[in-house]
Design an enzyme around this catalytic site. Structure first.
Site, short mmCIF file in Angstrom:
data_model
loop_
_atom_site.label_atom_id
_atom_site.label_comp_id
_atom_site.label_asym_id
_atom_site.label_seq_id
_atom_site.Cartn_x
_atom_site.Cartn_y
_atom_site.Cartn_z
CE LYS A 1 11.06 -3.42 -6.02
NZ LYS A 1 11.72 -4.61 -6.59
CD1 TRP B 1 -0.76 -5.80 -3.33
CD2 TRP B 1 -0.47 -6.59 -1.27
NE1 TRP B 1 -0.21 -7.06 -3.43
CE2 TRP B 1 -0.03 -7.57 -2.19
CE3 TRP B 1 -0.38 -6.87 0.09
CZ2 TRP B 1 0.49 -8.80 -1.78
CZ3 TRP B 1 0.13 -8.09 0.49
CH2 TRP B 1 0.55 -9.04 -0.44
CG HIS C 1 17.40 -38.44 -4.70
ND1 HIS C 1 17.71 -39.73 -4.30
CD2 HIS C 1 18.58 -37.86 -5.01
CE1 HIS C 1 19.03 -39.89 -4.32
NE2 HIS C 1 19.58 -38.77 -4.76
CE LYS D 1 12.84 -12.00 -10.15
NZ LYS D 1 13.72 -11.78 -9.04
CB CYS E 1 -0.87 0.05 1.25
SG CYS E 1 -1.82 -1.42 1.56
CD GLU F 1 9.05 -12.23 -8.82
OE1 GLU F 1 8.46 -11.74 -7.87
OE2 GLU F 1 10.29 -12.20 -8.93
NE ARG G 1 4.97 1.38 -1.39
CZ ARG G 1 5.82 1.71 -0.43
NH1 ARG G 1 6.78 2.54 -0.67
NH2 ARG G 1 5.68 1.22 0.78
CD GLU H 1 16.27 -14.13 -8.17
OE1 GLU H 1 15.76 -14.61 -7.15
OE2 GLU H 1 15.95 -13.01 -8.62
CG ASN I 1 0.34 2.09 3.69
OD1 ASN I 1 -0.72 2.12 3.08
ND2 ASN I 1 1.45 2.66 3.26
N GLY I 2 -0.63 -1.21 6.67
CA GLY I 2 -0.35 -2.04 7.83
C GLY I 2 -1.53 -2.92 8.17
C1 F6R Z 1 11.13 -11.25 -6.09
C2 F6R Z 1 11.08 -10.21 -5.10
C3 F6R Z 1 10.76 -10.58 -3.69
C4 F6R Z 1 11.65 -9.79 -2.72
C5 F6R Z 1 11.24 -10.06 -1.27
C6 F6R Z 1 12.16 -9.36 -0.29
O1 F6R Z 1 11.47 -10.74 -7.34
O2 F6R Z 1 11.27 -9.06 -5.39
O3 F6R Z 1 10.91 -11.95 -3.49
O4 F6R Z 1 12.97 -10.16 -2.94
O5 F6R Z 1 9.93 -9.63 -1.06
O6 F6R Z 1 12.15 -7.99 -0.49
P1 F6R Z 1 13.31 -7.08 0.05
O7 F6R Z 1 14.56 -7.45 -0.66
O8 F6R Z 1 12.88 -5.67 -0.24
O9 F6R Z 1 13.43 -7.34 1.53
#
Ligand code: F6R
Length: 608
Positions: free
Chosen positions: A603, A72, A504, A485, A2, A488, A27, A481, A97-98
């Site tokens: 984000k 959000w 396995h 990617k 948010c 998501e 975000r 990773e 927010n929260g």
């Molecule tokens: C994936 C992604 C998330 C963040 C995670 C931690 O692309 O962006 O998995 O890596 O939410 O966020 P930070 O690094 O801001 O603590």
């Protein structure tokens, strides 16, 4: 997550609020809204679409005081009735927010007092609670303070009242919020990027702060209600760095920014002849001598960076290292050791789980804390003794890219510094690693040149429902990773396995419908990996191999090889990340998903 923007000015604040919300779109959000005071009345507009839709809906909205929000969903589905701002008795409006943990109890109490609820959110209780105090004759500040005293949970809030044309209240506890100071106009926002068009003067509010904001003044009260001074700073965030420019998506822009982001992050070592602990803060020299193990805490992509670092730290520096998902660590009964260096990794520095894990680690007596983070004034930086700033610049795309590779650079420096202090790095090795680090930005640039080939390759993934990523050793976290990617942003189900683990279990999934992506560096595990790839081919699996030069893996029927440059040794994971980011990007692009704002994701995850 948010976003909040608030403004009081001697001009119509609606364009300021909308522009701020636009800046916060990255975000992630599912609805947006704003409210202003207009001739003693609250005028509200809300929308479940993009901020551009809210802009249309609020074309006739005017006012010199207002608050706005991108939501959000946590409590209640994404819908207009759940979108913020929430009102009480057409008198009080709140954005939040929260998460309020005791909202059900408060809702019951307020319903008993005759308040009717029009949403399923936890936020609405805040509006009614403030109103219940306000109607008793308290000032808006006093009413808000009284309401906050009853809340359990995390919040950043903005509050306005219909009969208070040029004053508003903001407060924070557990969620970020800052005050923007202008010339006879003032603002609040959850993120500085929202205010860059109107001011650069910023006051970062601290835990428990409540601020009363007027046209040409503000007063900040701490959690105990004492009037306090907080430093006024000038934000160095560049306006350009949050512009999309010629790129189609922020994610692509940020992928291409990686050579520069790495060069900026490594600037401190580029001109130095040797590595010093001071790279991590003035107290690092002493702290690093007192520790004999490392605990890394992080989430998501940042956790994957930590997983790579574990291989480096144990092999190069010879120091035991554990990497934990922050949301698990904070609730697990673990065995604490005061000689542990607790390293948190976070792009945003505001991730609630990572912050809580850091505080949990400290509460167990582990006081040597180091944050590797991309946001200088973030909570995680402020709450850690030592720090290393990744200089990736603002990362707007929800899928983390340049933050990851710069985190790896920071973690590699940490490894080298600890190795040197432990007598495991001689002068010659140090110079060799420094040389390789300096070469990294140009090596990465060369890998980016694979983009057109990867774009073509991506066509073969568009109709797939699943994908398997394989890697070994240092590159297993890179496979993870890559899978993260892809899932998501393209919504293709993707999993990563260490290639030796295939037989396995996961081998049962392999058939011609299952693309298998392999990270194939020319390292000591190459021959083992080749055998694993044979296992896949023998079951009809289609292989996509990102292979270093000289690995002697050739394209053939069912085997598609993308040629990477020569093996980059310990830094190879950084290079091998790039094609996987590009693959995810181009698959998502061809599937037509919202690359920068994938569904259901945010984000900066500032709630648990
Ligand atoms: C994936 C992604 C998330 C963040 C995670 C931690 O692309 O962006 O998995 O890596 O939410 O966020 P930070 O690094 O801001 O603590």
């Amino acid at each position: 997550m948010c976003g909040i923007v608030g403004a009081v000015a001697k001009r119509n604040v609606v364009p300021i609020l909308l522009q701020g919300l636009q800046r916060l779109e990255y975000r992630g959000y599912d609805s947006a809204g704003l409210v202003v005071v207009n001739e003693g009345k609250l005028q509200r507009a809300r929308s479940t679409g993009r901020v551009s839709e809210l802009t249309q809906k609020s074309s006739t909205t005017l006012g010199e005081l207002g608050i706005a929000h991108t939501r959000w969903a946590t409590h209640g589905v994404p819908s207009e009735r759940n979108a913020h701002p929430h009102l009480s008795s057409e008198q009080i409006a709140v954005v939040h927010n929260g998460i309020i943990e005791n909202y059900e109890e408060l809702k019951q109490k307020l319903s008993g007092q005759g308040y009717a609820f029009t949403s399923d959110t936890d936020t609405e209780v805040i509006a009614h609670l403030i109103h219940s105090h306000y109607k008793q004759g308290k000032s808006l500040l006093e009413a808000t303070q009284a309401a906050l005293a009853e809340l359990v949970g995390a919040y950043a809030i903005g509050v306005i009242a219909a009969d208070n044309a040029h004053q508003f209240i903001a407060a924070r506890k557990g969620s970020p919020l800052l005050l923007g100071v202008g010339d006879k106009e003032n603002f609040v926002a959850s993120d500085m990027s929202a205010l860059l068009a109107v001011t650069r003067n910023v006051v970062y509010l601290e835990e428990g702060d409540v601020v009363e904001i007027n046209l040409d003044s503000y007063r900040i009260f701490d959690a105990k209600g004492n009037l306090v001074n907080r430093p006024l700073m000038v934000s160095e965030l560049s306006n350009d760095s949050v512009e999309l420019g010629a790129y189609r998506h922020y994610m692509l822009k940020e992928i291409y920014e990686q050579p520069q982001a790495l060069a900026n992050t490594l600037e401190a070592v580029c001109n130095s002849k040797s590595l010093v602990p001071g790279l991590f803060g003035a107290e690092a020299n002493e702290a690093f001598q007192l520790i004999d193990r490392v605990l890394i805490l992080a989430c998501g992509t940042s956790h994957n960076a930590g997983m790579v670092a574990r291989y480096w730290l144990e092999e190069i520096a010879g120091i035991p290292c554990i990497v934990e998902i922050a949301s698990e660590y904070r609730y697990r009964t673990s065995v604490a050791d005061p000689k542990t260096l607790v390293v948190t990794i976070s792009q945003s520095g505001e991730t609630a789980d990572t912050l809580a894990a850091l505080n949990h680690a400290k509460s167990l007596g582990q006081q040597h804390t180091l944050a590797i983070c991309n946001v200088p004034e973030s909570a995680i930086i402020r709450q850690s003794k030592l720090r290393f700033l990744t200089r990736a610049g603002p990362e707007i795309g929800v899928a983390s890219t340049k933050a990851f590779t710069t985190q790896l650079a920071g973690l590699f420096l940490l490894t080298l510094v600890l190795a040197k202090m432990r007598g495991r790095l001689n002068g010659e090795q140090e110079q060799k690693f420094l040389h390789e680090l300096r070469h990294l930005p140009s090596a990465l640039q060369a890998v980016l040149n694979l983009a057109p080939d990867i774009e073509k390759l991506a066509e073969q993934f568009v109709n797939k429902h699943h994908a398997l990523f394989l890697g070994r050793g240092l590159h297993y976290p890179i496979a993870q990773e890559g899978a993260l990617k892809l899932k998501e942003i393209s919504y293709i189900h993707a999993e990563a396995y260490p290639a030796g683990e295939l037989k396995h279990g996961p081998l049962a999934l392999v058939d011609k419908e299952m693309p298998v992506i392999a990270v194939a560096p020319n390292d000591t595990l190459l021959e083992k990996l080749k055998s694993n790839l044979q296992e896949v081919r023998a079951r009809g699996g289609e292989l996509y191999v990102f292979a270093d030069a000289n690995t002697k893996i050739a394209s053939s029927e069912g085997v598609h090889v993308m040629q990477m440059p020569e093996h980059a040794g310990f830094l190879s994971p950084i290079l091998h990340t790039i094609p996987l980011q590009l693959l995810a990007y181009y698959v998502a692009l061809q599937k037509g998903t919202d690359v920068d704002k994938p569904r259901n994701l945010a984000k900066s995850v500032t709630v648990e």
